[in-house]
Scaffold this active site. Sequence first.
Site, PDB file in Angstrom:
ATOM      1  N   GLY A  66      39.322  39.221  39.634  1.00 18.97           N
ATOM      2  CA  GLY A  66      40.568  37.836  39.097  1.00 18.97           C
ATOM      3  C   GLY A  66      40.189  36.951  39.949  1.00 18.97           C
ATOM      4  O   GLY A  66      40.058  35.202  39.138  1.00 18.97           O
ATOM      5  N   GLN A  79      48.888  38.358  39.002  1.00 17.77           N
ATOM      6  CA  GLN A  79      50.690  38.618  39.205  1.00 17.77           C
ATOM      7  C   GLN A  79      51.236  39.053  38.276  1.00 17.77           C
ATOM      8  O   GLN A  79      52.092  40.094  38.245  1.00 17.77           O
ATOM      9  CB  GLN A  79      50.935  37.718  40.683  1.00 17.77           C
ATOM     10  CG  GLN A  79      50.467  37.555  41.104  1.00 17.77           C
ATOM     11  CD  GLN A  79      50.384  38.913  41.858  1.00 17.77           C
ATOM     12  OE1 GLN A  79      50.611  39.807  42.001  1.00 17.77           O
ATOM     13  NE2 GLN A  79      49.686  39.053  43.207  1.00 17.77           N
ATOM     14  N   ASN A 137      52.440  34.793  43.724  1.00 21.03           N
ATOM     15  CA  ASN A 137      51.629  35.728  44.397  1.00 21.03           C
ATOM     16  C   ASN A 137      53.184  36.513  45.658  1.00 21.03           C
ATOM     17  O   ASN A 137      52.869  36.962  46.385  1.00 21.03           O
ATOM     18  CB  ASN A 137      50.275  36.123  44.644  1.00 21.03           C
ATOM     19  CG  ASN A 137      49.753  34.733  45.314  1.00 21.03           C
ATOM     20  OD1 ASN A 137      49.990  33.307  44.957  1.00 21.03           O
ATOM     21  ND2 ASN A 137      49.539  34.637  46.672  1.00 21.03           N
ATOM     22  N   CYS A 141      45.178  36.690  51.664  1.00 24.84           N
ATOM     23  CA  CYS A 141      43.666  35.718  51.651  1.00 24.84           C
ATOM     24  C   CYS A 141      44.479  35.000  53.518  1.00 24.84           C
ATOM     25  O   CYS A 141      43.580  34.490  53.674  1.00 24.84           O
ATOM     26  CB  CYS A 141      43.647  34.855  50.541  1.00 24.84           C
ATOM     27  SG  CYS A 141      42.866  35.528  49.211  1.00 24.84           S
ATOM     28  N   THR A 186      24.450  44.098  35.297  1.00 27.78           N
ATOM     29  CA  THR A 186      24.909  44.978  34.292  1.00 27.78           C
ATOM     30  C   THR A 186      26.571  45.904  34.676  1.00 27.78           C
ATOM     31  O   THR A 186      26.812  45.574  35.824  1.00 27.78           O
ATOM     32  CB  THR A 186      24.238  46.723  35.388  1.00 27.78           C
ATOM     33  OG1 THR A 186      22.174  46.084  34.659  1.00 27.78           O
ATOM     34  CG2 THR A 186      23.717  47.661  34.470  1.00 27.78           C
TER      35      THR A 186
HETATM   36  N1  PLP Z   1      44.867  35.338  41.690  1.00 28.68           N
HETATM   37  C1  PLP Z   1      46.374  35.358  41.733  1.00 28.68           C
HETATM   38  C2  PLP Z   1      47.468  34.806  41.969  1.00 28.68           C
HETATM   39  C3  PLP Z   1      46.300  36.787  42.436  1.00 28.68           C
HETATM   40  O1  PLP Z   1      47.313  37.171  43.620  1.00 28.68           O
HETATM   41  C4  PLP Z   1      45.202  37.358  43.055  1.00 28.68           C
HETATM   42  C5  PLP Z   1      44.769  38.110  44.007  1.00 28.68           C
HETATM   43  O2  PLP Z   1      45.697  38.888  45.278  1.00 28.68           O
HETATM   44  C6  PLP Z   1      43.472  36.565  42.648  1.00 28.68           C
HETATM   45  C7  PLP Z   1      44.256  35.657  41.988  1.00 28.68           C
HETATM   46  C8  PLP Z   1      42.743  37.590  43.001  1.00 28.68           C
HETATM   47  O3  PLP Z   1      42.378  38.459  42.298  1.00 28.68           O
HETATM   48  P1  PLP Z   1      41.506  39.286  43.241  1.00 28.68           P
HETATM   49  O4  PLP Z   1      41.692  39.970  44.247  1.00 28.68           O
HETATM   50  O5  PLP Z   1      41.051  40.334  41.235  1.00 28.68           O
HETATM   51  O6  PLP Z   1      39.656  38.735  43.046  1.00 28.68           O
END
Ligand code: PLP
Length: 418
Positions: free
Chosen positions: A94, A207, A177, A355, A265
Amino acid sequence: MTLEGTGQETTSSNEMSRQKDTGIRRIYLDNAASTTIMDEVLNEMLPYLTTHYGNPSSLHALGYESNKAIKLARKRVSSIIGAKPSEIIFTGSGTEADNIAIKGAAYYLRKHNPYRNHVITSAIEHDAVMESCLDLENNGFEVSYLPVNRDGLVDKGKLVESISEKTALVSIMLANNEIGTIQPIQELVRIVRERSEDILFHTDAVQGLGKIHINCKKLGVDLMSLSSHKINGPKGVGGLYLREGSKVISLTSGGGQEKDLRSGTENVHGIVGFGKACEMLIQRIDSINNGIRRLRDILVKGIVNEIPSARYNGPSDSGIRLPNIAHFTFLGINGEDLLIKLDEYGIAASTGSACSVRKQKESHVLRAMGFALPEISGSLRLSLGPYNTEDEIDHVIGILKVTVAELREVSPLRNTSH
Ligand code: PLP
């Protein structure tokens, strides 16, 4: 066991074997961070890790097999958001989808008109969006960060005020999130379109996917980010919806896979798993999420009624919040101490975004929502999934009641608890 039916009374076999390994009863309430893989998803992936290993670009039978599998996955992912298969670009996460959407679109638009160097986002985006915007600022863009109210809803008036002739892109998340607030994206897109048809609109739907019905055409967005591991699919694969006719520049150079936007790939088994996870959800999205919502409501009621001065954060209107995320403040304690205690009892939870925890910074989301520092430090996010049971929820309420009381007893912050 499988996710047939409502999925409410069952445990995935992966989850069961993990519990057997660790020997203690584990309760997983961190589904907004990541999820266990569905058995059906894993089974569909396995051949692409063993016998079907061809490179999808290769001109032989094994290559065609992989290529065909990606095609099917593209169809499945597109159909869960109402897109055309040709509008889906597979990415590595994501985060990568957010990066391509934001930087790719902003740089593309500025390349064609250097005057367009303004981007609008919200103050509560995921770090994947925040850091992409920071990157743009470091490269000569101006970024407006829209404020939110105490429920985490974006200030529409400020959006109107922020749009100018210089605006190239607006990026506002579909659902948050940490708190689970759902933004009225369709209305925000309309506000932007009324000012200009040329501004691209991106939404981070990582989310929201699988929790609420999403139709990208109805929302009217140009770009949308998706991720597989939040919906009981594998990690390391995401998707970007790029509306037909919208253009972004590529951030990677190489063999030109994924319409030249994500060279490298393809992660065939991951893509296959993502597609299967979407397919599993398409028929069951209501039954699964009604079950999750019911458990979430039991959890919230139990915590608010049984733990003194516990606060449930975010919108009280369940129509504008995700069914799976519950966010609380327990004044007078430190959320990280609570997490450690819960982990000792086998309960996996979070204070918010994984994060933010890794970077050891306070939540910018809660800050933007106007929370004071003691409210931020005493916060806990419990996020549910299709494998949680009512018995687990009852158990967690009981454990929380005891642990919050114990921590308050010894906490130097205890005087802030009332
Ligand atoms: N965007 C949101 C709102 C998320 O909650 C997250 C992951 O927690 C991400 C982006 C990032 O996704 P990924 O873990 O697949 O990199």
